[in-house]
Design a protein around this motif. Structure first.
Motif, PDB file in Angstrom:
ATOM      1  N   ILE A  99     -90.207 -25.104  -6.539  1.00 61.68           N
ATOM      2  CA  ILE A  99     -89.502 -25.391  -7.786  1.00 61.68           C
ATOM      3  C   ILE A  99     -90.441 -26.278  -8.585  1.00 61.68           C
ATOM      4  CG2 ILE A  99     -87.475 -26.426  -8.871  1.00 61.68           C
ATOM      5  CD1 ILE A  99     -86.022 -26.027  -6.153  1.00 61.68           C
ATOM      6  N   GLN A 100     -90.752 -25.891  -9.814  1.00 60.85           N
ATOM      7  CA  GLN A 100     -91.706 -26.646 -10.612  1.00 60.85           C
ATOM      8  C   GLN A 100     -91.190 -26.819 -12.040  1.00 60.85           C
ATOM      9  OE1 GLN A 100     -95.660 -24.922 -10.970  1.00 60.85           O
ATOM     10  NE2 GLN A 100     -96.517 -26.884 -11.568  1.00 60.85           N
ATOM     11  N   CYS A 101     -91.450 -28.007 -12.596  1.00 61.87           N
ATOM     12  CA  CYS A 101     -91.123 -28.271 -13.994  1.00 61.87           C
ATOM     13  C   CYS A 101     -92.417 -28.521 -14.752  1.00 61.87           C
ATOM     14  CB  CYS A 101     -90.203 -29.482 -14.118  1.00 61.87           C
ATOM     15  SG  CYS A 101     -89.658 -29.771 -15.821  1.00 61.87           S
ATOM     16  N   LEU A 102     -92.544 -27.864 -15.906  1.00 63.91           N
ATOM     17  CA  LEU A 102     -93.734 -27.970 -16.751  1.00 63.91           C
ATOM     18  C   LEU A 102     -93.341 -28.430 -18.152  1.00 63.91           C
ATOM     19  CD1 LEU A 102     -94.990 -24.441 -15.756  1.00 63.91           C
ATOM     20  CD2 LEU A 102     -96.141 -26.529 -15.092  1.00 63.91           C
ATOM     21  N   ILE A 103     -94.303 -28.962 -18.873  1.00 68.21           N
ATOM     22  CA  ILE A 103     -94.098 -29.266 -20.285  1.00 68.21           C
ATOM     23  C   ILE A 103     -94.360 -27.980 -21.067  1.00 68.21           C
ATOM     24  CG2 ILE A 103     -94.915 -30.563 -22.283  1.00 68.21           C
ATOM     25  CD1 ILE A 103     -95.700 -32.826 -20.375  1.00 68.21           C
ATOM     26  N   ALA A 104     -93.350 -27.471 -21.756  1.00 65.13           N
ATOM     27  CA  ALA A 104     -93.537 -26.290 -22.604  1.00 65.13           C
ATOM     28  C   ALA A 104     -94.092 -26.712 -23.967  1.00 65.13           C
ATOM     29  CB  ALA A 104     -92.222 -25.531 -22.777  1.00 65.13           C
ATOM     30  N   ASP A 105     -93.620 -27.852 -24.474  1.00 63.15           N
ATOM     31  CA  ASP A 105     -94.121 -28.366 -25.747  1.00 63.15           C
ATOM     32  C   ASP A 105     -94.068 -29.885 -25.688  1.00 63.15           C
ATOM     33  OD1 ASP A 105     -94.807 -29.011 -28.361  1.00 63.15           O
ATOM     34  OD2 ASP A 105     -93.425 -27.567 -29.266  1.00 63.15           O
ATOM     35  N   ALA A 106     -95.210 -30.533 -25.859  1.00 59.63           N
ATOM     36  CA  ALA A 106     -95.292 -31.991 -25.794  1.00 59.63           C
ATOM     37  C   ALA A 106     -95.280 -32.642 -27.174  1.00 59.63           C
ATOM     38  CB  ALA A 106     -96.564 -32.401 -25.043  1.00 59.63           C
ATOM     39  N   THR A 107     -95.088 -31.862 -28.233  1.00 55.19           N
ATOM     40  CA  THR A 107     -95.101 -32.391 -29.597  1.00 55.19           C
ATOM     41  C   THR A 107     -93.934 -33.364 -29.779  1.00 55.19           C
ATOM     42  OG1 THR A 107     -95.996 -30.280 -30.350  1.00 55.19           O
ATOM     43  CG2 THR A 107     -95.077 -31.756 -32.035  1.00 55.19           C
ATOM     44  N   PRO A 108     -94.201 -34.612 -30.232  1.00 54.10           N
ATOM     45  CA  PRO A 108     -93.113 -35.569 -30.460  1.00 54.10           C
ATOM     46  C   PRO A 108     -92.032 -34.983 -31.378  1.00 54.10           C
ATOM     47  CG  PRO A 108     -95.230 -36.675 -30.622  1.00 54.10           C
ATOM     48  CD  PRO A 108     -95.513 -35.195 -30.543  1.00 54.10           C
ATOM     49  N   GLY A 109     -90.795 -35.097 -30.955  1.00 56.58           N
ATOM     50  CA  GLY A 109     -89.666 -34.579 -31.713  1.00 56.58           C
ATOM     51  C   GLY A 109     -89.356 -33.121 -31.437  1.00 56.58           C
ATOM     52  N   GLU A 110     -90.256 -32.424 -30.755  1.00 57.58           N
ATOM     53  CA  GLU A 110     -90.054 -31.009 -30.429  1.00 57.58           C
ATOM     54  C   GLU A 110     -90.173 -30.762 -28.924  1.00 57.58           C
ATOM     55  OE1 GLU A 110     -92.692 -28.477 -32.649  1.00 57.58           O
ATOM     56  OE2 GLU A 110     -92.400 -29.606 -34.492  1.00 57.58           O
ATOM     57  N   GLU A 111     -90.095 -31.817 -28.097  1.00 57.21           N
ATOM     58  CA  GLU A 111     -90.312 -31.708 -26.667  1.00 57.21           C
ATOM     59  C   GLU A 111     -89.432 -30.622 -26.049  1.00 57.21           C
ATOM     60  OE1 GLU A 111     -89.558 -34.504 -28.271  1.00 57.21           O
ATOM     61  OE2 GLU A 111     -91.017 -36.061 -27.772  1.00 57.21           O
ATOM     62  N   ALA A 112     -90.049 -29.800 -25.216  1.00 50.15           N
ATOM     63  CA  ALA A 112     -89.317 -28.730 -24.530  1.00 50.15           C
ATOM     64  C   ALA A 112     -89.903 -28.577 -23.130  1.00 50.15           C
ATOM     65  CB  ALA A 112     -89.431 -27.411 -25.299  1.00 50.15           C
ATOM     66  N   GLY A 113     -89.045 -28.199 -22.192  1.00 46.29           N
ATOM     67  CA  GLY A 113     -89.478 -28.050 -20.804  1.00 46.29           C
ATOM     68  C   GLY A 113     -89.358 -26.625 -20.315  1.00 46.29           C
ATOM     69  N   LYS A 114     -90.011 -26.380 -19.194  1.00 39.71           N
ATOM     70  CA  LYS A 114     -89.972 -25.071 -18.548  1.00 39.71           C
ATOM     71  C   LYS A 114     -89.728 -25.317 -17.055  1.00 39.71           C
ATOM     72  CE  LYS A 114     -92.967 -22.002 -19.789  1.00 39.71           C
ATOM     73  NZ  LYS A 114     -94.202 -21.202 -20.000  1.00 39.71           N
ATOM     74  N   LEU A 115     -88.712 -24.677 -16.506  1.00 37.86           N
ATOM     75  CA  LEU A 115     -88.376 -24.835 -15.095  1.00 37.86           C
ATOM     76  C   LEU A 115     -88.568 -23.496 -14.400  1.00 37.86           C
ATOM     77  CD1 LEU A 115     -87.262 -26.796 -12.958  1.00 37.86           C
ATOM     78  CD2 LEU A 115     -84.978 -26.033 -13.588  1.00 37.86           C
ATOM     79  N   GLN A 116     -89.339 -23.498 -13.311  1.00 37.17           N
ATOM     80  CA  GLN A 116     -89.655 -22.258 -12.603  1.00 37.17           C
ATOM     81  C   GLN A 116     -89.224 -22.338 -11.148  1.00 37.17           C
ATOM     82  OE1 GLN A 116     -93.925 -22.204 -13.164  1.00 37.17           O
ATOM     83  NE2 GLN A 116     -93.754 -20.901 -14.974  1.00 37.17           N
TER      84      GLN A 116
END
Length: 173
Positions: A99-116
């Motif tokens: 199980i892994q979590c990644l940063i999909a978008d690190a842009t301040p105010g637009e942060e999004a994650g990806k869980l695999q």
């Protein structure tokens, strides 16, 4: 004294060998371990060792595990993973799932994650079987990818409800 400090500075290993339990109590609420790894082992059989997080407070909150990477994040950085490994029938070390979590978008105010969620294929390759991908441009959207490759089977027990944009592609057999 009430403000006493206790430190052991050793040139070798330190072993605590107790006939009973060992309790660590921290009046300041924190126990910090600075090490490359921490291993908990048991050769007594059964479902041991296990890690238990106990919250005995009568509120709505429960215990949690937090993975925190404290460096400037970039798209694609791993924030942490849980790896499932074991010996194969020949005694070789094999990875079976992750199980892994990644940063999909690190842009301040637009942060999004990806869980695999990954599972090993016949050749020990860990392959994404389920992916939750937070949309990097739209609030309230998470894309879901299920299975890996056209030969994979996705089974849904019970009903399937599609609320918008109905589209079904049926491949001929």
């Amino acid at each position: 004294a009430t403000a006493a400090h206790f430190e052991i500075a050793a040139d070798g290993n330190i072993t605590l060998d107790a006939a009973g339990d060992i309790a660590l109590e921290a009046g300041g609420n924190d126990v910090t371990i600075e090490a490359a790894s921490v291993e908990i082992s048991n050769d007594g059989g059964g479902q041991a060792p296990y890690l238990k997080l106990l919250n005995a407070n009568a509120d709505a909150d429960g215990p949690f595990i937090q993975f925190f990477k404290s460096a400037d994040g970039a798209d694609g950085d791993s924030l942490g993973k849980i790896v499932f490994k074991g010996d194969d029938e020949g005694g070789g070390d094999a990875g079976y799932g992750q199980i892994q979590c990644l940063i999909a978008d690190a842009t301040p105010g637009e942060e999004a994650g990806k869980l695999q969620l990954k599972a090993a294929q016949f050749n020990h390759t860990l392959t994404v079987g389920l992916e939750l991908d937070g949309d990097t441009n739209v609030s309230g959207e998470v894309d879901v990818n299920i299975a890996a490759g056209s030969g994979s089977t996705t089974t849904i027990a019970g009903g399937l409800v599609v609320t918008t944009g109905r589209s079904v592609n049926v491949a001929s057999e």
